[in-house]
Design a protein around this motif. Structure first.
Motif, PDB file in Angstrom:
ATOM      1  N   SER A   3       0.719  -1.204   0.051  1.00 27.37           N
ATOM      2  CA  SER A   3      -0.123  -0.003   0.098  1.00 27.37           C
ATOM      3  C   SER A   3       0.772   1.191  -0.106  1.00 27.37           C
ATOM      4  O   SER A   3       2.019   1.107   0.563  1.00 27.37           O
ATOM      5  N   PRO A   4       0.436   2.254  -0.802  1.00 25.52           N
ATOM      6  CA  PRO A   4       1.278   3.533  -0.651  1.00 25.52           C
ATOM      7  C   PRO A   4       1.660   4.195   0.806  1.00 25.52           C
ATOM      8  O   PRO A   4       0.660   4.068   1.611  1.00 25.52           O
ATOM      9  N   LYS A   5       2.759   4.549   0.844  1.00 25.47           N
ATOM     10  CA  LYS A   5       3.032   5.162   1.946  1.00 25.47           C
ATOM     11  C   LYS A   5       3.110   6.723   1.917  1.00 25.47           C
ATOM     12  O   LYS A   5       3.131   7.432   2.984  1.00 25.47           O
ATOM     13  N   ILE A   6       3.292   7.285   0.932  1.00 22.28           N
ATOM     14  CA  ILE A   6       3.308   8.717   0.662  1.00 22.28           C
ATOM     15  C   ILE A   6       2.001   9.141  -0.341  1.00 22.28           C
ATOM     16  O   ILE A   6       1.837   8.391  -1.311  1.00 22.28           O
ATOM     17  N   GLY A   7       1.332  10.037   0.234  1.00 18.61           N
ATOM     18  CA  GLY A   7       0.281  10.708  -0.811  1.00 18.61           C
ATOM     19  C   GLY A   7       0.790  11.964  -1.400  1.00 18.61           C
ATOM     20  O   GLY A   7       1.379  12.895  -0.692  1.00 18.61           O
ATOM     21  N   ILE A   8       0.636  11.849  -2.623  1.00 20.77           N
ATOM     22  CA  ILE A   8       1.195  13.231  -3.408  1.00 20.77           C
ATOM     23  C   ILE A   8      -0.398  13.852  -3.989  1.00 20.77           C
ATOM     24  O   ILE A   8      -0.980  13.226  -4.604  1.00 20.77           O
ATOM     25  N   ALA A  51      -7.714  14.232   3.706  1.00 22.73           N
ATOM     26  CA  ALA A  51      -6.860  14.245   4.920  1.00 22.73           C
ATOM     27  C   ALA A  51      -7.410  13.632   6.225  1.00 22.73           C
ATOM     28  O   ALA A  51      -6.365  12.860   6.741  1.00 22.73           O
ATOM     29  N   ARG A  52      -8.357  13.141   6.326  1.00 21.90           N
ATOM     30  CA  ARG A  52      -8.858  12.523   7.391  1.00 21.90           C
ATOM     31  C   ARG A  52      -8.678  10.872   7.375  1.00 21.90           C
ATOM     32  O   ARG A  52      -8.613  10.212   8.187  1.00 21.90           O
ATOM     33  N   GLU A  53      -8.546  10.469   6.146  1.00 25.41           N
ATOM     34  CA  GLU A  53      -8.596   9.088   5.880  1.00 25.41           C
ATOM     35  C   GLU A  53      -7.217   8.551   5.190  1.00 25.41           C
ATOM     36  O   GLU A  53      -6.979   7.234   5.473  1.00 25.41           O
ATOM     37  N   ALA A  54      -6.326   9.544   5.271  1.00 27.96           N
ATOM     38  CA  ALA A  54      -5.000   9.136   4.792  1.00 27.96           C
ATOM     39  C   ALA A  54      -4.172   8.051   5.583  1.00 27.96           C
ATOM     40  O   ALA A  54      -3.809   6.979   5.338  1.00 27.96           O
ATOM     41  N   ALA A  55      -4.300   8.561   7.061  1.00 30.09           N
ATOM     42  CA  ALA A  55      -3.486   7.654   7.872  1.00 30.09           C
ATOM     43  C   ALA A  55      -3.933   6.358   8.144  1.00 30.09           C
ATOM     44  O   ALA A  55      -3.393   5.157   7.994  1.00 30.09           O
ATOM     45  N   GLY A  56      -5.344   6.143   7.911  1.00 30.01           N
ATOM     46  CA  GLY A  56      -6.198   4.664   7.974  1.00 30.01           C
ATOM     47  C   GLY A  56      -5.857   3.894   6.756  1.00 30.01           C
ATOM     48  O   GLY A  56      -5.859   2.603   6.889  1.00 30.01           O
ATOM     49  N   ARG A  57      -5.487   4.536   5.752  1.00 26.24           N
ATOM     50  CA  ARG A  57      -5.213   3.711   4.570  1.00 26.24           C
ATOM     51  C   ARG A  57      -3.672   3.363   4.375  1.00 26.24           C
ATOM     52  O   ARG A  57      -3.078   2.973   3.406  1.00 26.24           O
ATOM     53  N   GLY A  58      -2.829   3.857   5.392  1.00 27.01           N
ATOM     54  CA  GLY A  58      -1.470   3.486   5.468  1.00 27.01           C
ATOM     55  C   GLY A  58      -0.595   4.607   5.170  1.00 27.01           C
ATOM     56  O   GLY A  58       0.647   4.453   4.928  1.00 27.01           O
ATOM     57  N   ILE A  59      -0.920   5.816   4.789  1.00 26.27           N
ATOM     58  CA  ILE A  59      -0.052   6.818   4.190  1.00 26.27           C
ATOM     59  C   ILE A  59       0.621   7.464   5.457  1.00 26.27           C
ATOM     60  O   ILE A  59       0.037   7.469   6.554  1.00 26.27           O
ATOM     61  N   LYS A  60       1.960   7.779   5.264  1.00 25.34           N
ATOM     62  CA  LYS A  60       2.731   8.085   6.410  1.00 25.34           C
ATOM     63  C   LYS A  60       2.910   9.483   6.252  1.00 25.34           C
ATOM     64  O   LYS A  60       3.408  10.105   7.161  1.00 25.34           O
ATOM     65  N   VAL A  61       3.153  10.056   5.116  1.00 25.00           N
ATOM     66  CA  VAL A  61       3.278  11.664   4.756  1.00 25.00           C
ATOM     67  C   VAL A  61       2.753  11.824   3.499  1.00 25.00           C
ATOM     68  O   VAL A  61       2.589  11.058   2.773  1.00 25.00           O
ATOM     69  N   ILE A  62       2.175  13.329   3.824  1.00 23.75           N
ATOM     70  CA  ILE A  62       1.514  13.851   2.512  1.00 23.75           C
ATOM     71  C   ILE A  62       2.354  14.742   2.005  1.00 23.75           C
ATOM     72  O   ILE A  62       2.920  15.785   2.686  1.00 23.75           O
ATOM     73  N   ILE A  63       2.755  15.048   0.596  1.00 19.70           N
ATOM     74  CA  ILE A  63       3.217  15.978  -0.049  1.00 19.70           C
ATOM     75  C   ILE A  63       2.029  16.913  -0.722  1.00 19.70           C
ATOM     76  O   ILE A  63       1.206  16.062  -1.472  1.00 19.70           O
ATOM     77  N   ALA A  64       1.697  17.937  -0.636  1.00 19.55           N
ATOM     78  CA  ALA A  64       0.765  18.832  -1.103  1.00 19.55           C
ATOM     79  C   ALA A  64       1.275  19.930  -1.803  1.00 19.55           C
ATOM     80  O   ALA A  64       2.124  20.789  -1.506  1.00 19.55           O
ATOM     81  N   GLY A  65       1.092  20.055  -3.176  1.00 17.61           N
ATOM     82  CA  GLY A  65       1.496  21.132  -3.865  1.00 17.61           C
ATOM     83  C   GLY A  65       0.322  22.007  -4.244  1.00 17.61           C
ATOM     84  O   GLY A  65      -0.676  21.447  -4.777  1.00 17.61           O
ATOM     85  N   ALA A  66       0.633  23.340  -4.472  1.00 13.02           N
ATOM     86  CA  ALA A  66      -0.450  24.336  -4.736  1.00 13.02           C
ATOM     87  C   ALA A  66       0.178  25.421  -5.284  1.00 13.02           C
ATOM     88  O   ALA A  66       1.211  26.024  -4.705  1.00 13.02           O
ATOM     89  N   GLY A  67      -0.544  26.054  -5.921  1.00 13.58           N
ATOM     90  CA  GLY A  67       0.033  27.352  -6.574  1.00 13.58           C
ATOM     91  C   GLY A  67      -0.918  28.571  -6.115  1.00 13.58           C
ATOM     92  O   GLY A  67      -2.077  28.197  -5.349  1.00 13.58           O
TER      93      GLY A  67
END
Length: 166
Positions: A3-8, A51-67
């Motif tokens: 499962s993914p560890k990083i959410g982009i 954001a609220r469900e990411a940890a429960g899906r196994g995500i450990k770090v979120i990378i968020a890009g925005a302009g």
């Protein structure tokens, strides 16, 4: 496949040319990730859910890009306990990227967002890998090889330059 560890995530598909650098370096480092569009302004419910469900899906770090106003990294950080790395993106509606940089960088106390340089999604990917490497020896080894390769490239460049000067 693990499962993914990083959410982009990014505010718009137009951010993908920048954010792809994070995905590419994570692939090089052997880190599983997921990548999607989540707009703080146009799809706030999607952002809240992500954001609220990411940890429960196994995500450990979120990378968020925005302009532009670049609210995505900070809003996501306010909704999760996970580390969030913000990537300011110089977009078509940006003021040379400064609006994005300051929007991500100037977070209030209690809602930290690690912020990389303008369009530096590759650094965000490396930082995310370094964070999760504290619990994954394979990623540690991959990061060591990656850094050694950086060193070799600089040394080779220096040798080439010396040859060119002679």
């Amino acid at each position: 496949m693990n499962s993914p560890k990083i959410g982009i995530i990014m505010g718009s598909k137009s951010d993908l040319p920048v954010m792809q650098d994070a995905a590419d370096v994570l692939t090089e480092l052997g880190v599983e990730y997921e990548i999607t569009v989540v707009s703080a302004h146009r799809t706030p419910d999607r952002m809240f859910t992500y954001a609220r469900e990411a940890a429960g899906r196994g995500i450990k770090v979120i990378i968020a890009g925005a302009g532009g106003a670049a609210h995505l990294p900070g809003m996501v950080a306010s909704l999760t306990h996970l580390p969030v790395i913000g990537v300011p993106v110089k977009s078509s509606n940006s003021i040379d990227g400064w609006d994005s940089i300051l929007s991500i960088l100037q977070m209030p106390n209690g809602i930290p967002v690690a912020t990389v340089a303008l369009n530096a999604a590759k650094n965000a990917g490396i930082l995310a890998a370094q964070i999760i490497s504290t619990a994954d020896e394979t990623i540690v080894k991959n990061l060591i090889v990656f850094k050694e390769n950086l060193k070799k490239k600089v040394e080779e460049s220096a040798e080439e330059m010396l040859k060119d000067l002679k």
